[in-house]
Design an enzyme around this catalytic site. Structure first.
Site, mmCIF file in Angstrom:
data_model
loop_
_atom_site.group_PDB
_atom_site.id
_atom_site.type_symbol
_atom_site.label_atom_id
_atom_site.label_comp_id
_atom_site.label_asym_id
_atom_site.label_seq_id
_atom_site.Cartn_x
_atom_site.Cartn_y
_atom_site.Cartn_z
ATOM 1 N N VAL A 124 0.864 -1.177 0.000
ATOM 2 C CA VAL A 124 0.000 0.000 0.000
ATOM 3 C C VAL A 124 0.905 1.232 0.000
ATOM 4 O O VAL A 124 2.122 1.120 0.145
ATOM 5 C CB VAL A 124 -0.956 0.029 1.223
ATOM 6 C CG1 VAL A 124 -1.915 -1.146 1.167
ATOM 7 C CG2 VAL A 124 -0.178 0.027 2.533
ATOM 8 N N ALA A 125 0.313 2.403 -0.145
ATOM 9 C CA ALA A 125 1.114 3.618 -0.275
ATOM 10 C C ALA A 125 1.980 3.874 0.954
ATOM 11 O O ALA A 125 3.134 4.309 0.840
ATOM 12 C CB ALA A 125 0.205 4.817 -0.536
ATOM 13 N N GLU A 126 1.439 3.618 2.151
ATOM 14 C CA GLU A 126 2.192 3.877 3.375
ATOM 15 C C GLU A 126 1.909 2.800 4.418
ATOM 16 O O GLU A 126 0.768 2.334 4.563
ATOM 17 C CB GLU A 126 1.807 5.233 4.000
ATOM 18 C CG GLU A 126 1.900 6.420 3.070
ATOM 19 C CD GLU A 126 3.230 7.132 3.132
ATOM 20 O OE1 GLU A 126 4.068 6.750 3.977
ATOM 21 O OE2 GLU A 126 3.419 8.070 2.334
ATOM 22 N N THR A 127 2.959 2.424 5.154
ATOM 23 C CA THR A 127 2.811 1.627 6.365
ATOM 24 C C THR A 127 3.353 2.443 7.522
ATOM 25 O O THR A 127 4.448 3.014 7.434
ATOM 26 C CB THR A 127 3.564 0.289 6.263
ATOM 27 O OG1 THR A 127 2.960 -0.516 5.246
ATOM 28 C CG2 THR A 127 3.509 -0.475 7.583
ATOM 29 N N HIS A 172 -2.506 10.454 5.994
ATOM 30 C CA HIS A 172 -3.513 9.402 6.067
ATOM 31 C C HIS A 172 -3.071 8.263 6.985
ATOM 32 O O HIS A 172 -3.896 7.673 7.687
ATOM 33 C CB HIS A 172 -3.867 8.891 4.661
ATOM 34 C CG HIS A 172 -2.969 7.847 4.110
ATOM 35 N ND1 HIS A 172 -1.759 8.129 3.517
ATOM 36 C CD2 HIS A 172 -3.108 6.494 4.057
ATOM 37 C CE1 HIS A 172 -1.190 7.008 3.110
ATOM 38 N NE2 HIS A 172 -1.987 5.993 3.428
#
Length: 262
Positions: free
Chosen positions: A44-47, A73
């Protein structure tokens, strides 16, 4: 080693909307290369990874490529995870981050992120970015990210990116914001990152550190409603302050599970 893993959709009140973030609580920090590999596996875009230090929570954000200095987010998703899943008792959460202390307050089902303001200044557009855009902006500004101003929401919806040219430029942790007045809100935006595995970020909280002061100045108002009109779409309530912005949104838990490290 068994770790908890949560996936949460941020800046939305429905599953499959907003921006997905993975959250991994830790008792102590793992090596950075392991954190990056976990992030790449999550896809995903960010962890976000955090360690609860009692009075504060040490929070870090990773994309599949690098550690970020600021992420909206995934901060909202972490607050949602703490409050609704991990039974965090306070309605104010203090995060210790690369961008200093970030405070999130919780009111009803909204998470209010107190973030730094980054007013963009007039700039010029790199040639490769201009070549990558099918529609050219009418104004170019820059803070951490390039902020490209367009005439209409329809322009923003119709923008396409030619990655052959776009990926020739490296903006480090920055990206390219395209924005215009909204048809049913104060302003709309989309966000693109060159050389990233995920070209378009669905909803970018940190981009609003620049969008909020910019549009507050243009519209002469400090309370604004915004939409990021990616395919997933997200909604944000925005407040402009002197050197801070308040970015507010909702979140939904998508999955709860575990990961195992050798």
């Amino acid at each position: 080693m068994k770790l908890e893993l949560y996936q949460i959709d941020a800046f939305t009140n429905k599953i499959f909307g907003g921006n997905p973030a993975c959250i991994v609580p830790l008792n102590q920090w793992l090596p950075d290369d392991i954190l990056l590999k976990i992030t790449q596996e999550n896809a995903v875009a960010e962890t976000a990874f955090f360690v609860d230090k009692g009075d504060k929570i040490h929070l870090r954000w990773f994309t599949p490529e690098t550690e970020m200095d600021l992420c909206g987010h995934a901060t909202l998703a972490t607050a949602h995870c703490l409050k609704t899943i991990l039974n965090y008792q306070k309605d104010t959460i203090i995060f210790e981050t690369l961008s200093g202390e970030l405070i999130v307050t919780i009111e009803n089902d909204y998470y209010n992120l107190d973030f730094p303001s980054r007013m963009p200044l007039e700039s010029t557009l790199p040639h490769n970015i201009a070549k990558a855009l099918n529609i050219q902006p009418k104004e170019v500004l820059k803070s951490r990210d390039y902020v490209l101003l367009y005439d209409s929401e329809e322009d923003i919806k119709n923008i396409t990116i030619n990655r052959q040219f776009f990926d020739e430029i490296n903006l480090n942790t920055g990206g390219v914001i395209v924005t215009a007045r909204g048809n049913n809100c104060d302003f709309v935006s989309r966000f693109f990152t060159p050389q990233a595995s995920i070209l378009e970020d669905p909803v970018t909280g940190s981009a609003h550190c620049s969008l909020i002061p910019f549009w507050a100045n243009r519209l002469n108002k400090n309370e604004l409603n915004a939409m990021q009109i990616s395919e997933r779409t997200g909604t944000l309530k925005c407040t402009n302050k002197e050197n801070r912005v308040i970015i507010s949104g909702q979140a939904k838990t998508y999955s709860i599970g575990n990961l195992w490290l050798e």
